[in-house]
Design a protein around this motif. Structure first.
Motif, mmCIF file in Angstrom:
data_model
loop_
_atom_site.group_PDB
_atom_site.id
_atom_site.type_symbol
_atom_site.label_atom_id
_atom_site.label_comp_id
_atom_site.label_asym_id
_atom_site.label_seq_id
_atom_site.Cartn_x
_atom_site.Cartn_y
_atom_site.Cartn_z
ATOM 1 N N PHE A 1 0.982 -0.721 0.126
ATOM 2 C CA PHE A 1 -0.167 0.322 0.234
ATOM 3 C C PHE A 1 0.882 1.450 -0.173
ATOM 4 N N PHE A 2 1.951 1.029 0.827
ATOM 5 C CA PHE A 2 2.971 2.708 0.671
ATOM 6 C C PHE A 2 3.728 2.616 -0.649
ATOM 7 N N TYR A 3 3.914 1.523 -1.209
ATOM 8 C CA TYR A 3 4.644 1.400 -3.026
ATOM 9 C C TYR A 3 4.132 2.216 -3.641
ATOM 10 N N ASP A 4 2.660 1.738 -2.962
ATOM 11 C CA ASP A 4 1.534 1.475 -4.535
ATOM 12 C C ASP A 4 0.625 3.219 -4.278
ATOM 13 N N LYS A 5 1.070 3.984 -3.171
ATOM 14 C CA LYS A 5 0.810 4.905 -3.119
ATOM 15 C C LYS A 5 1.889 6.221 -3.148
ATOM 16 N N LYS A 6 2.840 5.433 -3.251
ATOM 17 C CA LYS A 6 4.114 6.441 -3.820
ATOM 18 C C LYS A 6 4.338 6.380 -5.346
ATOM 19 N N GLN A 7 4.196 5.312 -5.913
ATOM 20 C CA GLN A 7 3.970 5.592 -7.275
ATOM 21 C C GLN A 7 2.791 6.544 -7.510
ATOM 22 N N ALA A 8 1.603 6.609 -7.169
ATOM 23 C CA ALA A 8 0.511 6.805 -7.188
ATOM 24 C C ALA A 8 0.977 8.640 -7.225
ATOM 25 N N VAL A 9 2.438 8.842 -6.233
ATOM 26 C CA VAL A 9 2.086 9.968 -6.414
ATOM 27 C C VAL A 9 2.916 10.496 -7.572
ATOM 28 N N HIS B 1 3.292 9.583 -9.863
ATOM 29 C CA HIS B 1 2.364 8.994 -11.859
ATOM 30 C C HIS B 1 3.430 7.845 -11.988
ATOM 31 N N LYS B 2 4.172 6.963 -11.397
ATOM 32 C CA LYS B 2 4.663 5.704 -12.522
ATOM 33 C C LYS B 2 3.548 4.820 -11.941
ATOM 34 N N TRP B 3 4.439 3.423 -12.304
ATOM 35 C CA TRP B 3 3.606 1.831 -12.292
ATOM 36 C C TRP B 3 3.118 1.984 -11.064
ATOM 37 N N ARG B 4 2.446 1.269 -10.849
ATOM 38 C CA ARG B 4 1.550 0.788 -9.052
ATOM 39 C C ARG B 4 1.103 -0.075 -9.492
ATOM 40 N N VAL B 5 1.195 -0.473 -8.437
ATOM 41 C CA VAL B 5 0.317 -2.053 -7.531
ATOM 42 C C VAL B 5 -0.805 -2.154 -8.699
ATOM 43 N N PRO B 6 -1.178 -3.145 -9.151
ATOM 44 C CA PRO B 6 -2.465 -4.025 -9.196
ATOM 45 C C PRO B 6 -3.271 -4.631 -8.099
ATOM 46 N N GLU B 7 -4.592 -3.773 -8.283
ATOM 47 C CA GLU B 7 -5.265 -3.763 -7.426
ATOM 48 C C GLU B 7 -5.668 -5.261 -6.871
ATOM 49 N N LYS B 8 -5.661 -6.142 -8.195
ATOM 50 C CA LYS B 8 -5.629 -8.014 -7.166
ATOM 51 C C LYS B 8 -4.867 -8.126 -6.584
#
Length: 155
Positions: free
Chosen positions: A26-34, A36-43
């Motif tokens: 979740f932390f990594y996905d938030k960092k990537q979202a900020v 605008h990079k590749w995100r962790v899949p929701e699955k």
């Protein structure tokens, strides 16, 4: 190590690892979202909830303010959490009610009594008592027929 047994360490290690991993994702996905990079899949995030990392995942959603407003994600995530709780709860109830279904590997791990699978070899020289009496009765009847049965009073 004598006070704390091996299963407790293994289960505790699994729970801590899966929850830390979920929080990390979740932390990594938030960092990537900020950024605008590749995100962790929701699955993948949903899978962590299903596998037991839902405590870390829910903590991370609040702590990092991530995925809190996306209702479609939360619906699936909370369904995965409910499925995990249901599977764990049902497993505990089933194995308490029917301990014979616990695999022997788990019984060994948790120091539970294993099923005694050793069967006695059949002994062909000895016959069970009730069959022995049936055989004796048949022999008596057979011997009477060979001797001619009952003697007539006139003979």
């Amino acid at each position: 190590m004598s006070i704390i047994n091996k299963p407790l360490i293994l289960i505790g290690g699994y729970v801590v690892s899966i929850n830390a991993g979920a929080a990390g994702l979740f932390f990594y996905d938030k960092k990537q979202a900020v950024q605008h990079k590749w995100r962790v899949p929701e699955k993948t995030l949903h899978l962590t909830g299903l596998l037991g990392g839902w405590i870390g995942g829910m903590w991370a959603m609040q702590a990092f303010k991530h995925k809190r407003s996306k209702q479609s994600f939360k619906n699936v995530y909370f369904t995965a959490v409910a499925a995990n709780v249901g599977i764990v709860g049902a497993s505990i109830l089933i194995f308490k009610r029917f301990p014979q279904y616990i695999p022997n590997q788990l019984k060994t791990l948790f120091n539970l009594p294993r099923n005694q699978i050793t069967q006695q070899k059949p002994q062909f020289n000895q016959q069970p008592q009730k069959f022995q009496t049936i055989i004796e009765e048949e022999e008596i009847i057979t011997n009477k027929k060979k001797r001619g049965g009952r003697k007539n009073k006139n003979n």
